[in-house]
Design an enzyme around this catalytic site. Structure first.
Site, PDB file in Angstrom:
ATOM      1  NE  ARG A  19      -4.391  -1.545   1.451  1.00  0.00           N
ATOM      2  CZ  ARG A  19      -5.214  -2.261   2.205  1.00  0.00           C
ATOM      3  NH1 ARG A  19      -4.972  -2.399   3.496  1.00  0.00           N
ATOM      4  NH2 ARG A  19      -6.278  -2.826   1.681  1.00  0.00           N
ATOM      5  N   GLY A  34     -12.352  -4.936   0.309  1.00  0.00           N
ATOM      6  CA  GLY A  34     -13.808  -4.858   0.397  1.00  0.00           C
ATOM      7  C   GLY A  34     -14.402  -3.744  -0.458  1.00  0.00           C
ATOM      8  N   GLY A  88      -9.143  -8.875  -1.075  1.00  0.00           N
ATOM      9  CA  GLY A  88      -7.927  -8.892  -0.271  1.00  0.00           C
ATOM     10  C   GLY A  88      -7.152 -10.197  -0.385  1.00  0.00           C
ATOM     11  CE  LYS A 129     -19.446 -17.024   6.116  1.00  0.00           C
ATOM     12  NZ  LYS A 129     -19.397 -15.729   6.814  1.00  0.00           N
TER      13      LYS A 129
END
Ligand code: ADP
Ligand code: MG
Length: 393
Positions: free
Chosen positions: A36, A375, A352, A199
């Protein structure tokens, strides 16, 4: 209205408030991954070269206790930025105090200001107007380059740009928005989306957003077992979200009705116990025997998925194909990364864990774009906009 880029502003001797995402992982004060920081450098360097007086701002982690405050100081980031930019970084301990304004009036060309972790002040996350007003007093130009935080309605993301009319985006957000807009448009055909991860429930809205745009949807990872279960296929002890089986059936049907492809694994890598990677077996077909659970896609599936990926006009990938953190279960995920690298069209990676996976595979530089947004990139795909971007239009 479109977004204004940092290049459209006169920055010479102007006070620039630059919101960045310097939320790097730390281990006992050591930066363990500086992706980052590196990603933020072009925008900072540009502002330095244009002679701006710079105030950098970022959050770091989720500080709650006083102990967290010590661990989550931006001090190590300040030091690293100083080295990388060859500049003196003045870390201001109270982001909501009077120090930034005072320092700006005498700031030398080889100095810049970094505000301490914005999340140390509750007014930031509460988006309190008094805080934005404090910053607005000294801000001539506001630039947001923190894509990973642009889904948050915080003072530094939405409060301040509301008060500063000279507002725009840095190079990082410009590229993120440009790339993710291509995914949202889905004009580069055939458009293939690869979804995986743990998920189904995390990815439903992404599927819904892309269902009309993709030509082929590939599903791997633990998500696939809920879809296989919906087709009546045995999945043994693999992760299945029972309450999502009905929805999976509905989605399978929607793809069928629209004449689009939804591809699921045709073989798997399975184990009877996750902690025994040495005992992993390949299945014959898509069935998984009782007592076993899927931890990665199998070799036939890898070939099949990779062929589709290689021939696509555009590929968007989110979610690993298996438990890639365990080397024995990482082959499927790395095969996808390699197929993306070999595709000559547009290849975009979001999420991520997916960004971490492609970095680990060594193919990050060979794809068109790896979103650093985590996200936020998924939310942008789902909704088509983010609060921190909307405010700059
Ligand atoms: P992203 O962060 O890129 O959006 P997710 O968070 O949705 O990705 O999914 C990543 C996680 O999914 C990883 O931690 C990985 O171990 C897990 N995962 C993938 N396949 C399986 C599987 N077959 N069983 C259990 N977990 C899995
Ligand atoms: Mg994740």
């Amino acid at each position: 209205m479109s977004l204004r880029s940092i290049e459209e502003f006169d920055l010479k001797s102007k006070n620039l408030f630059l919101r960045l995402d310097l939320n790097v992982p730390l281990n006992e004060g050591e930066i363990t991954d500086e992706t980052r920081i590196m990603a933020a450098l072009p925008t900072i360097q540009y502002a330095i070269d244009k002679g701006a007086k710079i105030v950098l701002a970022s959050h770091l982690g989720r500080p709650k206790t006083d102990e967290d405050r010590k661990k989550l100081s931006l001090q190590p980031v300040a030091e690293r930025l100083g080295e990388l930019l060859n500049i003196e970084v003045l870390l201001v301990e109270e982001p909501n105090g009077d120090a930034p304004k005072a320092l700006l009036s005498n700031l030398k060309p080889n100095q810049l200001i970094l505000l301490e972790n914005l999340r140390f002040i509750p007014a930031e996350t509460k988006n309190e107007k008094s805080l934005s007003e404090k910053w607005a007093q000294f801000t001539d130009v506001y630039i947001n380059d923190a894509f990973g935080a642009s889904h948050r309605e915080h003072a530094s993301i939405v409060g301040l740009p509301k008060l500063v009319k000279n507002h725009g985006v840095g190079f990082l957000i410009k590229k993120e928005v440009e790339m993710l807009n291509k995914v949202l448009k889905g004009d580069d055909k055939p458009f293939v989306t690869v979804l995986g991860g743990a998920k189904v429930s995390d990815k439903i809205t992404v599927i819904e957003a892309l269902v009309n745009k993709v030509d082929t949807l590939i599903i791997g990872g633990a998500m696939a077992y809920t879809f296989l279960a919906a087709k009546g296929i045995c999945v043994g002890r693999s992760l299945v979200e029972k309450d999502k089986i009905h929805l999976a059936k509905e989605l399978l049907n929607r793809f069928k009705v629209r004449g689009k492809e939804l591809l699921l694994p045709m073989d798997h890598l399975v184990v009877s116990a996750i902690e025994k990677p040495g005992t992993a077996l390949k299945t014959e077909n898509d069935n998984i025997k009782d007592g076993y659970m899927g931890v990665d896609i199998g070799p036939k599936t890898m070939d099949y998925f990779c062929d589709v990926i290689k021939n696509a006009g555009m590929v968007f990938w989110n979610g690993p194909m298996g438990i890639f953190e365990t080397p024995e279960y990482s082959k499927g995920t790395f095969a996808i990364a390699e197929a993306m690298a070999n595709n000559t069209g547009l290849t975009i990676v979001g999420g991520g864990d997916s960004a971490a996976a492609i970095a680990k595979s060594g193919f990050s530089q060979k794809v068109t774009h790896v979103s650093t947004g985590g996200g936020a990139s998924l939310e942008y795909i789902e909704l088509g906009h983010l609060p921190g971007i909307d405010i700059l239009k």
